[in-house]
Motif scaffolding. Structure first.
Motif, PDB file in Angstrom:
ATOM      1  N   ILE A  73     -15.138 -14.627  15.763  1.00 56.23           N
ATOM      2  CA  ILE A  73     -14.141 -15.357  16.004  1.00 56.23           C
ATOM      3  C   ILE A  73     -13.760 -16.783  15.342  1.00 56.23           C
ATOM      4  O   ILE A  73     -12.391 -16.207  14.221  1.00 56.23           O
ATOM      5  N   VAL A  74     -14.307 -17.470  14.478  1.00 56.94           N
ATOM      6  CA  VAL A  74     -14.289 -18.162  13.371  1.00 56.94           C
ATOM      7  C   VAL A  74     -13.648 -17.334  12.635  1.00 56.94           C
ATOM      8  O   VAL A  74     -12.809 -17.510  12.303  1.00 56.94           O
ATOM      9  N   LYS A  75     -13.827 -17.063  12.182  1.00 58.55           N
ATOM     10  CA  LYS A  75     -13.882 -16.193  10.510  1.00 58.55           C
ATOM     11  C   LYS A  75     -12.827 -15.214  10.947  1.00 58.55           C
ATOM     12  O   LYS A  75     -11.694 -14.970  10.060  1.00 58.55           O
ATOM     13  N   ASP A  76     -12.338 -14.150  11.914  1.00 57.51           N
ATOM     14  CA  ASP A  76     -11.598 -13.337  12.613  1.00 57.51           C
ATOM     15  C   ASP A  76     -10.288 -14.251  12.611  1.00 57.51           C
ATOM     16  O   ASP A  76      -9.329 -14.255  11.786  1.00 57.51           O
ATOM     17  N   ALA A  77     -10.518 -15.446  13.026  1.00 50.74           N
ATOM     18  CA  ALA A  77      -9.472 -16.657  13.481  1.00 50.74           C
ATOM     19  C   ALA A  77      -8.675 -16.853  12.177  1.00 50.74           C
ATOM     20  O   ALA A  77      -7.857 -16.711  11.535  1.00 50.74           O
ATOM     21  N   VAL A  78      -9.477 -17.254  10.486  1.00 51.14           N
ATOM     22  CA  VAL A  78      -9.019 -17.886   9.733  1.00 51.14           C
ATOM     23  C   VAL A  78      -8.329 -16.701   8.635  1.00 51.14           C
ATOM     24  O   VAL A  78      -7.499 -16.806   8.472  1.00 51.14           O
ATOM     25  N   ARG A  79      -8.866 -15.289   9.178  1.00 51.59           N
ATOM     26  CA  ARG A  79      -8.023 -14.315   8.633  1.00 51.59           C
ATOM     27  C   ARG A  79      -6.715 -14.079   8.889  1.00 51.59           C
ATOM     28  O   ARG A  79      -5.980 -13.397   8.345  1.00 51.59           O
ATOM     29  N   MET A  80      -7.081 -14.213  10.599  1.00 55.06           N
ATOM     30  CA  MET A  80      -5.602 -13.992  11.286  1.00 55.06           C
ATOM     31  C   MET A  80      -4.687 -14.887  10.638  1.00 55.06           C
ATOM     32  O   MET A  80      -3.330 -14.987  10.679  1.00 55.06           O
ATOM     33  N   GLU A  81      -4.947 -16.595  10.191  1.00 52.91           N
ATOM     34  CA  GLU A  81      -4.670 -17.504  10.221  1.00 52.91           C
ATOM     35  C   GLU A  81      -3.257 -17.226   9.064  1.00 52.91           C
ATOM     36  O   GLU A  81      -2.879 -17.338   8.321  1.00 52.91           O
ATOM     37  N   ARG A  82      -4.603 -16.247   7.823  1.00 51.46           N
ATOM     38  CA  ARG A  82      -4.024 -16.351   6.626  1.00 51.46           C
ATOM     39  C   ARG A  82      -2.923 -15.088   7.211  1.00 51.46           C
ATOM     40  O   ARG A  82      -1.838 -15.330   5.480  1.00 51.46           O
ATOM     41  N   LEU A  83      -3.481 -14.267   7.535  1.00 48.58           N
ATOM     42  CA  LEU A  83      -2.186 -12.892   7.172  1.00 48.58           C
ATOM     43  C   LEU A  83      -0.729 -13.309   7.971  1.00 48.58           C
ATOM     44  O   LEU A  83       0.281 -12.946   7.168  1.00 48.58           O
TER      45      LEU A  83
END
Length: 210
Positions: A73-83
């Motif tokens: 969740i944390v990793k994907d949240a960061v990736r989604m924020e960057r995207l």
């Protein structure tokens, strides 16, 4: 043992097929298959039904997966924020190109006097930036779909001791989940409309200053 292996082992222990289990917990065989291969995770309601069916606790099902889910969740949240930031940045860059090149290169195109070469280059760069922004948006949606983050959040919340009924809102029967292609198309069109409107406003301001 991780959840996919737990599901398969318990199913085989009882001599049940994927179809048998799917019918008893009110899901499709394809859904059961995706759980056993680790492509998706069951929601809390399904976990409760599986727990009752197999006669094992939910803790034993997901104990080894909870931390992995939280990290995901944390990793994907960061990736989604960057995207998402990248998507907005690309749209703004496209608008800047649309306006900037018109100021830099104001030589008119011979065949179309009202059109400048700067506008041509600016529109081409804007289209490129918009296309890249669309790619970012599609990757965000793919992340959400591939990792089923809503389900991860449900299980994480449940393992933290929250009532399943209290966290049911984390997995709503939303339009975007029932019709993902329509929802994605609306988002892309809305983003393009905002970017074009912004470009038109800025272009009009710059033209009035000429």
């Amino acid at each position: 043992m991780e959840l996919p292996q737990q599901l398969k082992a318990n199913r085989e222990r009882l001599g049940l097929t994927q179809e048998d289990v799917a019918q008893r917990i009110f899901v499709s065989r394809q859904t059961m298959s995706s759980w056993e291969t680790g492509k998706t995770y069951p929601d809390v309601q399904s976990l409760l039904l599986l727990s009752n069916l197999f006669g094992v606790s939910i803790d034993s099902f997901v104990k080894g997966d909870v931390e992995t889910m939280k990290e995901t969740i944390v990793k994907d949240a960061v990736r989604m924020e960057r995207l998402s930031i990248g998507m907005v940045g690309l749209l703004l860059a496209g608008v800047a190109c649309l306006v900037g090149w018109d100021l830099i290169w104001d030589e008119p195109v011979a065949a179309v006097p009202w059109l400048t070469w700067g506008m041509v280059v600016g529109m081409a760069l804007f289209a490129l930036c918009a296309a890249l922004a669309m790619v970012c948006a599609c990757r965000v949606e793919k992340l959400k779909k591939d990792h089923d983050l809503v389900t991860f959040r449900e299980i994480s919340a449940f393992m933290d001791g929250e009532d399943p009924e209290a966290i049911a809102h984390l997995n709503p029967d939303a339009f975007s989940r029932k019709h993902p292609w329509v929802a994605n198309a609306v988002k892309v069109l809305a983003g393009a409309a905002v970017a074009l409107a912004l470009g038109f406003i800025i272009g009009s301001i710059v033209s009035s200053l000429h």
